[in-house]
Design a protein around this motif. Sequence first.
Motif, short mmCIF file in Angstrom:
data_model
loop_
_atom_site.label_atom_id
_atom_site.label_comp_id
_atom_site.label_asym_id
_atom_site.label_seq_id
_atom_site.Cartn_x
_atom_site.Cartn_y
_atom_site.Cartn_z
N PRO A 60 40.13 -0.61 9.69
CA PRO A 60 38.97 -0.50 8.64
C PRO A 60 38.47 -1.25 8.93
O PRO A 60 38.44 -3.14 9.36
CB PRO A 60 39.94 -0.82 7.63
CG PRO A 60 40.74 -1.02 6.94
CD PRO A 60 41.66 -1.15 8.74
N LEU A 61 36.90 -1.21 8.32
CA LEU A 61 35.42 -2.42 8.42
C LEU A 61 35.94 -3.32 6.76
O LEU A 61 36.69 -2.38 6.18
CB LEU A 61 34.38 -0.87 8.45
CG LEU A 61 34.08 -0.69 9.81
CD1 LEU A 61 32.93 0.02 9.71
CD2 LEU A 61 34.89 -1.64 11.33
N ALA A 62 34.86 -4.24 6.98
CA ALA A 62 34.73 -4.59 5.16
C ALA A 62 34.01 -3.60 4.94
O ALA A 62 33.02 -2.89 4.81
CB ALA A 62 34.42 -6.22 5.96
N GLY A 63 34.48 -3.83 3.22
CA GLY A 63 34.03 -2.43 2.22
C GLY A 63 34.06 -1.63 2.07
O GLY A 63 34.22 -0.47 0.85
N ASP A 64 35.46 -0.88 3.15
CA ASP A 64 36.62 0.59 2.69
C ASP A 64 37.24 -0.09 1.97
O ASP A 64 37.31 -0.78 1.31
CB ASP A 64 37.29 0.28 4.44
CG ASP A 64 36.12 0.68 5.44
OD1 ASP A 64 35.07 1.44 5.36
OD2 ASP A 64 36.08 1.34 6.77
N ALA A 65 37.28 1.10 0.33
CA ALA A 65 38.15 1.03 -0.10
C ALA A 65 39.26 0.76 0.29
O ALA A 65 39.91 1.36 0.86
CB ALA A 65 38.37 2.08 -0.95
N PRO A 66 39.70 0.14 -0.47
CA PRO A 66 41.95 -0.79 -0.34
C PRO A 66 42.66 0.55 0.66
O PRO A 66 43.32 0.25 1.92
CB PRO A 66 41.99 -2.11 -0.87
CG PRO A 66 40.95 -2.24 -1.86
CD PRO A 66 40.05 -0.59 -1.36
N ASP A 67 42.90 1.83 -0.61
CA ASP A 67 43.68 2.79 -0.39
C ASP A 67 43.79 3.48 0.91
O ASP A 67 44.19 3.57 1.80
CB ASP A 67 44.16 3.54 -1.23
CG ASP A 67 45.06 2.14 -2.66
OD1 ASP A 67 46.17 1.85 -2.32
OD2 ASP A 67 44.43 2.22 -3.38
N ALA A 68 42.10 3.81 0.94
CA ALA A 68 41.30 4.49 2.36
C ALA A 68 41.63 3.58 3.56
O ALA A 68 41.90 3.97 4.56
CB ALA A 68 40.72 4.47 1.60
#
Length: 367
Positions: A100-108
Motif C-alpha cells: 500500500p501507499l502512504a495515505g491508504d486506509a489501514p484495513d484496505a
Amino acid sequence: MVRLTRAQQQARTRAAVLAAAVEEFTEHGFADAKVDRIAARAELTRGAVYSNFPSKRSLYLAVLLDSVQRDEPAAAGAFEAAGAADGAEAFARVWLERLPLAGDAPDASKLKSRSLTGVFADEPGRTAMAQLASLEALLLALALESCAGPGTGRRVRAAELIMTLLHGAGHLAETAPGFGDPFEVARACRSLADLEADDAWDPPHLPYVAAPRLCDDTWTPPGELTDAITDRPAGFGEDGIVVVLGTGRLRAAEEGVRAPHRGEAVTVALVTDDPAEIGALVRLRIADLAVCLRRAFGPAAGPPMRLVLDERALLAAAVGAGTAEDTEVAVRVRDGKVVARAEGRGAAYAAATASAPAERPSGANGR
C-alpha cells in the motif's frame, strides 16, 4: 425468465458473497469484520454464506486468492531475467507492487498487501506458515539457480534472506506506511542473490534415514492435475520420484529435489486434512508466489520439480499416503511400476536414492 442451473446459482451466490466480503474486509479488516454484515451486504442469509465458506477465515483467504487470480492477467509481462541478480530484483519488484501507499486506509492496505497478520494465531496455522515460508524460499532459490546456470551452487539461504527482506518491507508498509523506498529494497534483493555464503546442502539426519521398501507395485496415477508453478498439466508418465507432504513437513521438499539421479522427474504433492482453512492458505501462498515467479523469470520459473496442490488427495491415494499434517511418503516409479516406497522423515531422500530391484546386488539392504 431464464432458470439458472444449480451450479450457476451456486456460482452467483459465491460471487455475491466474495464481493460483499471485499467491502466488509476493506472497511473493517479481518478481526472486526462480521459474517452477518457480509450476508446483509450480499442480500443473503448467514446460512448462505456459511454454505459456501465454513468460517470467516476461509472467506478472507478466498478473497485474497481471488485477488491473486484477478491480478495476474492484468499484470505486466514477464521481466525475463537474464541472471540470478536480475531475477532477484525482478521478483522483488513484482512482489512489492502489492504494498500500500502512504495515505491508504489501514484495513484496505492489509487487503491490498494480502496481509495474514493475526489471521493464523493457532498452532496448526503457525506451523503451516513456517513450513510454507521454507517452501517458498526453496522455489525462489531453484528459480535463481536455473537463471545462474549449471554448477553455480545452492541459493536457498540467499532466497530466505530475500523473502525475509520482502516480508519485512510488507510489515513496515502496514505499520509505518511511507517508510523506505521499494526501489532500494529491490536493489538490496539483487545484491543478496549473489551472496557468497556457506550454502551446502547437507541435512544432518540423512545418514540415519531408513532404507526404502523395494517393491513391484502397479502405478496408477491420477490425471488432470496441474503444476502450481507453471500452471501447466502435470503428467506422470515418466520415471521419477513422487513425494507427498503434509503441511507440517513441507521443508522436506528439498530432499526430493537434490537427491534424484540426473534427469528424473520429481513431483511434490501437498496435502492437508483441513482443506477449508489450511488448504486455502496453501493455495493462496503458492498461487501468489507462482505469479511472481512467472512474471520475474518467465519460462525459467519452472523449477526442476512439479508442485501439485493435491486438494482431493488423488495423488496421495495413488501413492498410498494420508493427508495428516506430518505426512511424508515417497515412491520411486520406473517403467510404469512403483519400485520403492518410503515413509516418515527422510522418505523423499530414501526413495530418491533407491535403486530398482533389478539394479541391486543379491542381499543388498536397501541403501
